[in-house]
Design an enzyme around this catalytic site. Structure first.
Site, PDB file in Angstrom:
ATOM      1  CG  HIS A 117     -43.188-115.035  12.022  1.00  0.00           C
ATOM      2  ND1 HIS A 117     -43.599-115.171  13.316  1.00  0.00           N
ATOM      3  CD2 HIS A 117     -44.242-114.548  11.331  1.00  0.00           C
ATOM      4  CE1 HIS A 117     -44.851-114.754  13.408  1.00  0.00           C
ATOM      5  NE2 HIS A 117     -45.262-114.366  12.227  1.00  0.00           N
ATOM      6  CD  GLU A 122     -53.751-112.418  14.660  1.00  0.00           C
ATOM      7  OE1 GLU A 122     -53.023-113.257  14.126  1.00  0.00           O
ATOM      8  OE2 GLU A 122     -53.453-111.217  14.710  1.00  0.00           O
ATOM      9  CG  ASP A 147     -50.986-115.642  16.303  1.00  0.00           C
ATOM     10  OD1 ASP A 147     -50.209-116.325  16.987  1.00  0.00           O
ATOM     11  OD2 ASP A 147     -50.635-114.622  15.687  1.00  0.00           O
ATOM     12  CB  CYS A 171     -54.062-113.549   5.824  1.00  0.00           C
ATOM     13  SG  CYS A 171     -54.158-113.000   7.521  1.00  0.00           S
TER      14      CYS A 171
END
Ligand code: PEP
Ligand code: MG
Length: 544
Positions: free
Chosen positions: A188, A429, A453, A500
């Site tokens: 992240h 995901e 993911d 996304c």
């Protein structure tokens, strides 16, 4: 001059002064001390310094986000004067003849464990505070000073690694680049770097002892290298390249206000991914059609207690109002895995990515979930909101979520609080969600594919494991086939499907995605205009 290669996370170029963040997890050595009074004096001085730092933080936060959010720094100041805490530190120095750093660290640990084991939720939450103030004291004692990243000068951040909660505290305007020894391209922190248009290199084999705050660094994301103390010639050349990059960005500006339409007339929505309210500025600046992913868990990071319903409501409302009638998709909290928060007390897991995270926490601890849902339903009145649920594996989960939403709706109704139940979608995901995507499509309003993911779980590759970066291949045919299945399932039931995950911004695949029928791409704000340019140059009527 020192030059190192690493992996580039965002292709950009920057030059500026280095700020080295030392690894704060280092082991504190136990040293035998003769002059114990001197150590006690050091603790007192570090305490005074800490109080001044906290006062500054308090004043700054009051100014920026109000007194309620700043109160925690007052609590910390009071804890620094707590007799029991100070006495325990002094006693340890006097009876065990140990150095101040060691006494503070051990006492902090003991007090923190004691608070964590209490039944009272308020006292439990104080565990993180004691840890915080003890770390602050240790930093002051070891001369590292305050690593208050919100007050720094514009800098290239050099560190061993950075956690998402550290990154969120930084004043983004002041970060010229990131260079870290560790980290993976899918972490992240890497996502944040892309979001902020910040040249970033990870996996750089540098010795932090040789790099000092104040040195000059050139971070070159195009050539995946960093140069410390560059020659004058390199500096001049870098200045030129920075200017050229600026000009390219300016050229893209001419695409603002234009449609995302191919030469043969196919349109696609291009939305932005954000992590905080302040990112909305980047969204508008880059002319995104909406927000396709607001990672709401960032509201929970970098603090010592849960954000209240009111705090969340204000944050969501602000984003919705700023975006006016444009779509804003807020994802419910995706805590767990690499996004750890002390006050959630999640405990240690052998496989956190396969563990207690995201919707699993929400379904097991509905109080946390309900607070967020109340804030979302209330905020929905103020704009064009959609809610999205992460890490779904079954229709059963969706039904459980709907039942909780129903309860929240009823409570708000009874209390006479204005609310609206907005469009609700899910992230796809997990391979399980792909396999049951038709059944899911019947239940929900939309799909958004979380390729980060989905790649991790399909290829059985931990996205955080830097040793596996070479194997982490989101272009794998398995992933592309899955995307097609997901889009087809959505369309069969008249629902839309977007992407996304980071793959959505992969310019090499834009044409493929459009041919597959993907309806929306949600990407870092910095990628919006670049994708618009690609879309506008495509002609899907031509053969592949
Ligand atoms: C994803 O998994 O692709 C995604 C968008 O969610 P996150 O990266 O926050 O896990
Ligand atoms: Mg995800």
């Amino acid at each position: 001059m020192m030059e190192f290669c690493g992996k580039s996370v965002y292709k950009g170029i920057a030059m500026g002064n280095v700020l080295v963040l030392k690894n704060r997890d280092h082991q504190i050595k136990r040293i035998r001390i003769e002059n114990t009074q001197e150590e006690i004096k050091r603790v007192e001085q570090a305490g005074e310094q800490a109080k001044e730092q906290l006062q500054k933080l308090y004043d700054k936060v009051v100014k920026e986000v109000g007194e309620a959010n700043a109160a925690i720094f007052e609590v910390h100041q009071m804890m620094l004067e707590d007799d029991d805490y100070l006495e325990a530190i002094h006693n340890m120095i006097l009876t065990e003849n140990v150095n101040a750093e060691y006494a503070v660290a051990v006492t902090g640990d003991n007090f923190s464990k004691m608070f964590a084991s209490m039944d009272d939720e308020y006292m439990k939450a104080r565990a993180a505070d004691v840890k915080d103030i003890s770390e602050r004291l240790v930093r002051n004692l070891s001369g590292q000073g305050d690593t208050d990243l919100s007050e720094m000068d514009p800098s290239v951040i050099v560190a061993d690694d950075l956690s998402p909660s550290e990154t969120v505290q930084m004043d983004k305007e002041k970060i010229l680049g990131f260079v870290t020894v560790h980290g993976s391209t899918n972490s992240h922190t890497a996502i944040l770097a892309r979001m902020m248009n910040i040249p970033a290199l990870i996996g750089v084999p540098m010795n932090l002892e040789q790099i000092q705050t104040g040195m000059t660094a050139v971070v070159d994301g195009f050539q995946s290298k960093v140069i410390f103390e560059p020659t004058e010639e390199i500096c001049a050349e870098t200045e030129k390249r920075i200017q050229e990059e600026r000009e390219k960005v300016q050229l893209l500006q001419s695409l603002k206000g234009q449609e995302n339409i191919t030469l043969d007339g196919k349109t696609v929505n291009i939305y932005a991914n954000i992590g905080s309210v302040s990112d909305v500025g980047y969204v508008l600046e880059n002319d995104a059609g909406g927000i396709g992913l607001f990672r709401s868990e960032f509201l929970y990071l970098g603090r010592n207690d849960f954000p209240t319903e009111e705090e969340q409501f204000q944050a969501y409302k602000q984003v919705l109002q700023t975006m006016a009638s444009k779509k804003v998709i807020i994802r419910t909290l995706d805590i767990g895995a690499d996004k750890q928060v002390d006050y959630f007390n999640l405990g240690k897991e052998d496989n956190p990515a396969l563990g207690y995270r995201a919707i699993r926490i929400c379904l097991k601890q509905p109080d946390i979930f309900k607070t967020q849902l109340r804030a979302l339903l209330r905020a929905a009145v103020f704009g064009n909101l959609s809610i999205m649920y992460p890490m779904i594996i079954s229709t059963d989960e969706v039904k459980q979520i709907y039942a909780i939403v129903e309860e929240v709706k009823k409570e708000l109704e009874e209390q006479g609080v204005p609310y609206k139940v907005p469009e609700q979608g899910i992230m796809i995901e997990t391979p399980a969600a792909v396999m049951v995507s038709e059944e899911l499509a019947e239940l929900v309003d939309f799909f958004s594919i979380g390729t980060n993911d989905l790649t991790q779980y399909t290829l059985a590759i931990d996205r955080q494991n830097e040793r596996l970066d070479d194997f982490y291949n989101p272009h794998h045919p398995a992933i592309l086939k899955m995307i097609q299945i997901i889009v087809d399932s959505a369309h069969k039931y008249g629902k839309w499907a977007g992407i996304c995950g980071e793959l959505g911004a992969d310019a090499e695949l834009t044409e493929t995605f459009l041919r597959m029928g993907v309806d929306e791409l949600s990407v870092a704000p910095s990628m919006i205009l670049k994708l618009r340019k690609i879309v506008r140059e495509l002609d899907l009527s031509l053969n592949e």
